[in-house]
Design an enzyme around this catalytic site. Structure first.
Site, PDB file in Angstrom:
ATOM      1  N   GLY A  47       9.110   9.491   6.576  1.00  0.00           N
ATOM      2  CA  GLY A  47       7.820   9.670   7.233  1.00  0.00           C
ATOM      3  C   GLY A  47       7.725  11.032   7.902  1.00  0.00           C
ATOM      4  O   GLY A  47       8.729  11.621   8.307  1.00  0.00           O
ATOM      5  N   GLY A  88       5.782   2.676  -3.773  1.00  0.00           N
ATOM      6  CA  GLY A  88       6.555   3.899  -3.929  1.00  0.00           C
ATOM      7  C   GLY A  88       8.022   3.566  -4.099  1.00  0.00           C
ATOM      8  O   GLY A  88       8.386   2.456  -4.513  1.00  0.00           O
ATOM      9  N   ILE A 131      10.392   2.941  -1.901  1.00  0.00           N
ATOM     10  CA  ILE A 131      10.854   1.815  -1.090  1.00  0.00           C
ATOM     11  C   ILE A 131      10.277   0.512  -1.611  1.00  0.00           C
ATOM     12  O   ILE A 131      10.988  -0.490  -1.745  1.00  0.00           O
ATOM     13  CB  ILE A 131      10.488   2.038   0.394  1.00  0.00           C
ATOM     14  CG1 ILE A 131      11.284   3.217   0.959  1.00  0.00           C
ATOM     15  CG2 ILE A 131      10.756   0.775   1.211  1.00  0.00           C
ATOM     16  CD1 ILE A 131      10.878   3.626   2.351  1.00  0.00           C
ATOM     17  N   ARG A 182       5.592   2.344   9.544  1.00  0.00           N
ATOM     18  CA  ARG A 182       5.475   2.890  10.889  1.00  0.00           C
ATOM     19  C   ARG A 182       4.711   1.891  11.748  1.00  0.00           C
ATOM     20  O   ARG A 182       3.862   1.142  11.258  1.00  0.00           O
ATOM     21  CB  ARG A 182       4.740   4.239  10.879  1.00  0.00           C
ATOM     22  CG  ARG A 182       5.575   5.405  10.341  1.00  0.00           C
ATOM     23  CD  ARG A 182       6.702   5.770  11.282  1.00  0.00           C
ATOM     24  NE  ARG A 182       7.461   6.936  10.845  1.00  0.00           N
ATOM     25  CZ  ARG A 182       8.557   6.885  10.103  1.00  0.00           C
ATOM     26  NH1 ARG A 182       9.023   5.714   9.687  1.00  0.00           N
ATOM     27  NH2 ARG A 182       9.210   8.003   9.777  1.00  0.00           N
ATOM     28  N   GLU A 203       8.326   2.911  20.463  1.00  0.00           N
ATOM     29  CA  GLU A 203       9.736   2.643  20.197  1.00  0.00           C
ATOM     30  C   GLU A 203      10.565   3.378  21.245  1.00  0.00           C
ATOM     31  O   GLU A 203      10.387   4.577  21.414  1.00  0.00           O
ATOM     32  CB  GLU A 203      10.130   3.126  18.792  1.00  0.00           C
ATOM     33  CG  GLU A 203       9.478   2.323  17.688  1.00  0.00           C
ATOM     34  CD  GLU A 203       9.859   2.794  16.290  1.00  0.00           C
ATOM     35  OE1 GLU A 203      10.613   3.792  16.165  1.00  0.00           O
ATOM     36  OE2 GLU A 203       9.408   2.174  15.321  1.00  0.00           O
ATOM     37  N   HIS A 234      14.213  -0.440  14.448  1.00  0.00           N
ATOM     38  CA  HIS A 234      14.034   0.682  13.523  1.00  0.00           C
ATOM     39  C   HIS A 234      15.377   1.130  12.932  1.00  0.00           C
ATOM     40  O   HIS A 234      15.810   2.278  13.094  1.00  0.00           O
ATOM     41  CB  HIS A 234      13.346   1.854  14.220  1.00  0.00           C
ATOM     42  CG  HIS A 234      12.673   2.791  13.246  1.00  0.00           C
ATOM     43  ND1 HIS A 234      11.646   3.643  13.602  1.00  0.00           N
ATOM     44  CD2 HIS A 234      12.885   3.019  11.923  1.00  0.00           C
ATOM     45  CE1 HIS A 234      11.256   4.346  12.549  1.00  0.00           C
ATOM     46  NE2 HIS A 234      12.006   3.991  11.502  1.00  0.00           N
ATOM     47  N   ILE A 235      15.999   0.232  12.183  1.00  0.00           N
ATOM     48  CA  ILE A 235      17.318   0.509  11.607  1.00  0.00           C
ATOM     49  C   ILE A 235      17.264   0.593  10.082  1.00  0.00           C
ATOM     50  O   ILE A 235      18.293   0.495   9.403  1.00  0.00           O
ATOM     51  CB  ILE A 235      18.347  -0.559  12.027  1.00  0.00           C
ATOM     52  CG1 ILE A 235      17.910  -1.957  11.576  1.00  0.00           C
ATOM     53  CG2 ILE A 235      18.581  -0.515  13.528  1.00  0.00           C
ATOM     54  CD1 ILE A 235      18.978  -3.037  11.741  1.00  0.00           C
ATOM     55  N   GLY A 236      16.056   0.812   9.522  1.00  0.00           N
ATOM     56  CA  GLY A 236      15.901   0.780   8.078  1.00  0.00           C
ATOM     57  C   GLY A 236      16.880   1.650   7.320  1.00  0.00           C
ATOM     58  O   GLY A 236      17.482   1.219   6.334  1.00  0.00           O
ATOM     59  N   SER A 237      17.081   2.887   7.758  1.00  0.00           N
ATOM     60  CA  SER A 237      17.975   3.799   7.040  1.00  0.00           C
ATOM     61  C   SER A 237      19.346   3.907   7.686  1.00  0.00           C
ATOM     62  O   SER A 237      20.139   4.788   7.329  1.00  0.00           O
ATOM     63  CB  SER A 237      17.345   5.199   6.965  1.00  0.00           C
ATOM     64  OG  SER A 237      17.224   5.767   8.263  1.00  0.00           O
TER      65      SER A 237
END
Length: 354
Positions: free
Chosen positions: A112, A189, A191, A271, A300, A319-322
């Site tokens: 993002g 996309g 993801i 987001r 956040e 917010h631990i996606g990556s």
């Protein structure tokens, strides 16, 4: 590596053309600023092979980022040719003003880029790169985790464990199946496609997706292209996998929530501002929809006394996606290689269209 090679040749007495010596030191005169003290070592190594690297000694997140790191970055950035931005804090006009006209690139270490002040970058002729694709797998795994967490009522069940008071009974705290469901992906996309691939073994009945256009990748994955309204009306699980733009801000609101099924589960891995959280709170509290799983929120971190956290049918992650070792390293290396390309006259690997 080039600099090291040249040094060895000189050490053993091999004469080199003046043009070769000039090329070997040319990029070392360029300064690159890294915005946080936790940027991956693998990415730093790439940058240090080519440039003079400046790095703040502070963490560019939270209160430390807003105060100590901000002041340090303002001191360090004058004369820098590239900025590697490892933070979700906004890139300010003040910072860009302080940099000077030689700043050529902002490389954000994220997929993002809503924090990147696109208007200012465009007006100044500064390029922007991001780090998509390398994080798709990790974020997709979190999406599946959120689906399971919300559908199987992890929030309520974990509370039972922590209290030591388990609800005993054959019909207590029953959840919903992914098996046999319709999963709607908003934004197919990298993801979104990775989510579909990871759900292949869950016996999903139907994958549908919405977006600006039908994609060949959708057909290859067996996913049907539908309008956004059709997706909202038909889906048992709705996964938000789009960037935050003026178009997508609050795309989930009172009106769109009203179109969802009563058993619908909303998953947000994009987001926080994709969702009107006040409207989501009302829909969850009134059981207008079944549940939600969020890896992203506004703000956040979400304050511990936020009303959303009072809801038993909401499962939230910070917010631990990556957030895996491999993925964060890959993101750092990609950001660094974008800087290398930008400052050596090559095309960006993952440019953001401004």
């Amino acid at each position: 590596m080039i600099v090291h090679y040249v040094a060895v040749l000189l050490l053993v007495g091999v004469a080199l053309p003046a043009s070769c010596l000039a090329h070997s030191t040319m990029t070392k005169n360029l300064k690159v600023l890294v915005s946080s003290n936790d940027f991956p070592a693998s990415g730093l190594k790439v940058l240090e092979e080519h440039f003079t690297v400046l790095q703040t000694k502070y963490l560019n997140f939270g209160e430390e980022g807003r105060t100590l790191a901000k002041e340090d970055l303002l001191k360090l950035i004058p004369g820098c040719s590239a900025l590697v931005w490892s933070s979700n804090l906004p890139i300010s006009k003040e910072l860009l003003d302080r940099a000077g006209p030689q700043l050529k690139l902002v490389a954000t270490v994220s997929a993002g880029y809503n924090h990147c002040n696109l208007d200012e970058l465009r007006a100044r002729g500064i390029k922007l790169s991001n780090t998509p694709n390398v994080l798709s797998s990790a974020v997709a795994e979190i999406a599946v985790g959120l689906m399971l967490g919300a559908a199987r009522r992890f929030t309520e069940n974990l509370e039972q464990v922590h209290k030591g008071e388990w609800e005993i009974g054959f019909d207590k705290v029953l959840g919903q199946d992914i098996r046999g469901s319709t999963v709607g992906i908003v934004g197919l996309g990298g993801i979104g496609q990775a989510v579909v691939k990871r759900l292949a073994g869950f016996e999903v009945d139907k994958f549908i997706y919405s977006g600006h256009r039908e994609k060949p990748e959708g057909k290859a994955l067996g996913a049907e292209f539908v309008t956004q309204d059709q997706l909202l009306e038909r889906s048992d699980f709705i996964v938000l996998a789009v960037p935050l733009t003026n178009e997508t801000r609050h795309m989930i609101n009172k009106d769109t929530l009203a179109k969802m099924k009563s058993n619908a589960i909303l998953i947000n891995i994009g987001r926080g501002d994709l969702v009107d959280q006040d409207a989501l709170y009302d829909a969850l509290k009134n059981k207008q929809i079944y549940g939600a799983g969020l890896d992203v929120t506004t703000p956040e971190p979400l304050p511990k006394d936020h009303k959303l956290l009072t809801l038993p049918n909401l499962f939230v992650l910070p917010h631990i996606g990556s957030a895996t070792v491999r993925t964060r390293s890959d993101m750092g290396v990609l950001a660094a290689n974008n800087v290398v390309n930008a400052l050596t006259g090559k095309a960006l690997i993952t440019p953001v269209n401004l």
